[in-house]
Structures are given as C-alpha cells and as structure tokens.
Scaffold this active site. Structure first.
Site, PDB file in Angstrom:
ATOM      1  CB  THR A  17      41.915  35.070  28.475  1.00  0.00           C
ATOM      2  OG1 THR A  17      42.556  36.343  28.467  1.00  0.00           O
ATOM      3  CG2 THR A  17      40.425  35.259  28.228  1.00  0.00           C
ATOM      4  CE  LYS A  61      40.809  39.266  27.703  1.00  0.00           C
ATOM      5  NZ  LYS A  61      41.678  40.220  27.076  1.00  0.00           N
TER       6      LYS A  61
HETATM    7  P1  NAD Z   1      51.297  31.612  24.082  1.00  0.00           P
HETATM    8  O1  NAD Z   1      50.781  30.349  23.480  1.00  0.00           O
HETATM    9  O2  NAD Z   1      52.253  32.446  23.307  1.00  0.00           O
HETATM   10  O3  NAD Z   1      51.957  31.305  25.519  1.00  0.00           O
HETATM   11  C1  NAD Z   1      51.510  30.319  26.402  1.00  0.00           C
HETATM   12  C2  NAD Z   1      52.755  29.666  26.991  1.00  0.00           C
HETATM   13  O4  NAD Z   1      52.361  28.747  28.015  1.00  0.00           O
HETATM   14  C3  NAD Z   1      53.554  28.847  25.966  1.00  0.00           C
HETATM   15  O5  NAD Z   1      54.875  29.338  25.905  1.00  0.00           O
HETATM   16  C4  NAD Z   1      53.482  27.413  26.495  1.00  0.00           C
HETATM   17  O6  NAD Z   1      54.649  26.664  26.244  1.00  0.00           O
HETATM   18  C5  NAD Z   1      53.267  27.668  27.975  1.00  0.00           C
HETATM   19  N1  NAD Z   1      52.681  26.522  28.690  1.00  0.00           N
HETATM   20  C6  NAD Z   1      51.600  25.777  28.359  1.00  0.00           C
HETATM   21  N2  NAD Z   1      51.376  24.825  29.291  1.00  0.00           N
HETATM   22  C7  NAD Z   1      52.358  24.962  30.226  1.00  0.00           C
HETATM   23  C8  NAD Z   1      52.678  24.280  31.431  1.00  0.00           C
HETATM   24  N3  NAD Z   1      51.949  23.239  31.852  1.00  0.00           N
HETATM   25  N4  NAD Z   1      53.755  24.682  32.124  1.00  0.00           N
HETATM   26  C9  NAD Z   1      54.507  25.731  31.701  1.00  0.00           C
HETATM   27  N5  NAD Z   1      54.263  26.422  30.571  1.00  0.00           N
HETATM   28  C10 NAD Z   1      53.195  26.042  29.838  1.00  0.00           C
HETATM   29  O7  NAD Z   1      49.983  32.466  24.449  1.00  0.00           O
HETATM   30  P2  NAD Z   1      49.907  34.036  24.792  1.00  0.00           P
HETATM   31  O8  NAD Z   1      49.581  34.809  23.550  1.00  0.00           O
HETATM   32  O9  NAD Z   1      51.082  34.410  25.615  1.00  0.00           O
HETATM   33  O10 NAD Z   1      48.580  34.056  25.679  1.00  0.00           O
HETATM   34  C11 NAD Z   1      48.595  33.600  27.024  1.00  0.00           C
HETATM   35  C12 NAD Z   1      47.252  33.932  27.657  1.00  0.00           C
HETATM   36  O11 NAD Z   1      47.010  35.337  27.562  1.00  0.00           O
HETATM   37  C13 NAD Z   1      46.064  33.248  26.966  1.00  0.00           C
HETATM   38  O12 NAD Z   1      45.143  32.833  27.931  1.00  0.00           O
HETATM   39  C14 NAD Z   1      45.481  34.367  26.074  1.00  0.00           C
HETATM   40  O13 NAD Z   1      44.110  34.206  25.810  1.00  0.00           O
HETATM   41  C15 NAD Z   1      45.761  35.589  26.944  1.00  0.00           C
HETATM   42  N6  NAD Z   1      45.848  36.861  26.207  1.00  0.00           N
HETATM   43  C16 NAD Z   1      46.583  36.951  25.077  1.00  0.00           C
HETATM   44  C17 NAD Z   1      46.662  38.173  24.396  1.00  0.00           C
HETATM   45  C18 NAD Z   1      47.489  38.295  23.129  1.00  0.00           C
HETATM   46  O14 NAD Z   1      47.371  39.329  22.462  1.00  0.00           O
HETATM   47  N7  NAD Z   1      48.350  37.341  22.808  1.00  0.00           N
HETATM   48  C19 NAD Z   1      45.997  39.302  24.899  1.00  0.00           C
HETATM   49  C20 NAD Z   1      45.280  39.185  26.091  1.00  0.00           C
HETATM   50  C21 NAD Z   1      45.206  37.956  26.739  1.00  0.00           C
END
Ligand code: NAD
Length: 296
Positions: free
Chosen positions: A94, A169
């Site tokens: 997102t 979204k």
């Molecule tokens: P998270 O922080 O758990 O996961 C993000 C991952 O990206 C981390 O493991 C981090 O180490 C990795 N990362 C960051 N920079 C990187 C790079 N340069 N190379 C490789 N890996 C890298 O976050 P999440 O909860 O999994 O959310 C991810 C996305 O999904 C966000 O944009 C969030 O807004 C969206 N989202 C989350 C939810 C939810 O309920 N958690 C629901 C809908 C959408």
C-alpha cells in the site's frame, strides 16, 4: 509452474509467498530480515542473496514492501537493471498513488508489464490466500496479472491503469476509517443516553445506519463475536495501519485538489488515538476515545 521472485516477506508477504510455493511455483525469495527469509524457506521458497539476484532468472516479480520510497528504490535500483525482458511485475504494497504511477510508467518504458495491486484482508487473508486485490495495470496485461495473483486471492478486480489500484485502496479505507468513527460515536452517544448498546445494534443493523463497520466489525463487544472488540481489540487491522492509509488519502486529495473533510477529520482522530498509545490496537478500539477512556 512460474519462476517468481518475491521481495518483502513480512507479516503479509510471508504468507503470500508461501501460497505461491504451495501452488507449485518456484519462489525465489528475498527480504532484508534474515528471520523473515528463513520463515519463507521453511514454507517452501528458495532464499536469494539480494533482490537483484532473486529477479535475475524470474518470469515474474512480486513485491510487498512498507512504503513508496522502498518500492521506488527496489524497482529502480534492483529490479529494473536485472529483470528479464517482458517480466511481469506486481507491487502489492500500500503506497502513495504518485509513486505507483511513476514506477508503473518507468517500468512500462523499459518494456516490463507492471501492476500496482494493493490488497484488503489483512494477515489472516494473506495466510489463507483469500485477499482481495485492486489492480492498476494496462488492460491487455490483466489476464496474466490475475493468473499470477490467483493463489493469493479470493477476489481480483482491475481498477484501471497504473495507480488506480492504490487509488481504490485509499478511497475504500477512507470510507472505512470515517464509517468506523461514525459507528463508534453513535455507540458512545447511545450509552450516554441510557440506550442499551446491544438493543441499539439490533435496531441500527436493520435500519439506515447499517454498514460494514457496524454489522461485520462492531466496535462494541458482543453483537459480532468475530470482531476484535471481543478480544480486547487485539489483532485485526492496527490503528497505525489505518492512520497510514488515511494519510495517503489526504496526500492524494491535496495533490488532486479534492475536498475530503471527513477523511481529514478521521486522520486527525486516528493520529490522536495513536499518540495516546492506541497505535497497536485494532482500529475499532477508537471507540474508547469517544467513551472518554484511555486506550485499552
Ligand atoms: P512488514 O513490515 O511486516 O513487512 C515488510 C517487509 O519488507 C519487512 O520484512 C522488511 O524487512 C522488508 N523490506 C523492507 N525494505 C526492503 C528491501 N529494500 N528489500 C527487501 N525487503 C525489504 O509489513 P506488512 O504488514 O507485511 O505490510 C506490507 C505492506 O502491506 C505495507 O505496504 C502495508 O501497508 C500493506 N498492508 C498490510 C496489511 C496488514 O494487515 N499488515 C494489510 C493490507 C496491506
């Protein structure tokens, strides 16, 4: 079987990558976190040493990263210089509409097929493979995007061209944030007026106040057993995540010159609840603000 590079294996990406491996695809996974990478390997993915290494031989790339700056950097610095011509690219993070458009256009110019495809359904949906995807891509690319998304999804809808997935979204979540606040205010007022909240639920859920925030995710404990209100507002969709999406909506509204006064109010109220310590709680916990109680 498709060779998929999966970058970003956090709370959401971990489950999504596991579902691609379970569906029989070869998943080359990468995350900056060693722990996240190990979890993906245990779920059937192969570990890559970098994002660049993951995409080198991949037919498709899926990313699930925190925010716009991560997506811009990973696509421009690591994916584009290393991906195969014609590679299918789906960013499920997102992020701001502008970043999605910029990345989509630049990948298109380089001959790649790109989609912004944010999701709804949370970590439970990511683990179960039942997410809803809102896809922004060129129309002829959609069937291939839909097929690749399949193992992670219950619903896949094309919203329009690049950036339209992110637009859908944030507009959806602006409705959700504002409607949850309206429902919470109504319960708090009902309580102050001496109206039994459960009786209010019975009436409003069959009247014109009916909405998803009331009948599927009721912030008052009791009427909807599966709602986070029945487990101390743990799990669910965190206030901090809702705040992120409302900020993205305000940013997009300012850029587009759109009037979104309720969205702005909702952002302010969730920012306040976050500052009071509610950031980790489900977003329906904001009811405590209106009941004059500190975050539970
Ligand atoms: P998270 O922080 O758990 O996961 C993000 C991952 O990206 C981390 O493991 C981090 O180490 C990795 N990362 C960051 N920079 C990187 C790079 N340069 N190379 C490789 N890996 C890298 O976050 P999440 O909860 O999994 O959310 C991810 C996305 O999904 C966000 O944009 C969030 O807004 C969206 N989202 C989350 C939810 C939810 O309920 N958690 C629901 C809908 C959408």
């Amino acid at each position: 079987m498709t060779r998929i590079a999966f970058i970003g294996l956090g709370n959401m990406g971990g489950g999504m990558a596991a579902n691609q491996a379970r569906a029989g695809h070869e998943v080359l996974a990468f995350d900056l976190s060693a722990a996240a990478l190990q979890k993906a390997v245990a779920a059937g993915c192969a570990a890559a040493g970098s994002a660049a290494a993951a995409v080198k031989d991949a037919e498709a790339v899926i990313t699930m990263l925190p925010a716009g700056q991560h997506v811009r950097a990973v696509y421009h610095d690591e994916i584009a210089p290393n991906a195969r011509p014609g590679c299918l690219m789906i960013d499920c993070s997102t992020i701001d509409v502008e970043s999605a458009r910029v990345v989509g256009e630049s990948m298109g110019k380089l001959g790649f097929r790109f989609a912004d495809a944010p999701v709804s359904g949370g970590t439970a949906g990511a683990d179960a493979g039942t997410l809803a995807f809102m896809v922004g891509c060129a129309e002829p690319d959609f069937p291939d995007m839909e097929a690749l998304i399949g193992p992670m999804a219950r619903t896949v809808i094309r919203a329009g061209d690049h950036g339209a997935g992110q637009a859908a979204k944030i507009c959806n979540n602006m409705v959700l944030g504002a409607s949850m606040i309206a429902v919470c205010e109504a319960f708090a007022l009902a309580e102050k007026l001496g109206l039994d909240p459960e009786r209010f639920f019975d009436i409003a859920s069959k009247s014109s106040g009916q909405c998803w925030s009331l009948t599927s995710y009721c912030p008052w404990p009791g009427p909807v057993p599966a709602a986070p209100s029945n487990r101390g507002y743990e799990g669910g969709f965190a206030t901090a995540m809702m705040l992120k999406d409302l900020k993205l909506a305000q940013e997009a509204a300012a850029r587009a010159g759109a009037a979104t006064p309720l969205g702005a109010q909702a952002e302010g109220l969730y920012a306040l609840f976050d500052r009071l310590g509610g950031g980790g709680k489900d977003f329906s916990a904001i009811i405590e603000l209106f009941r004059g109680k500190p975050p539970v």
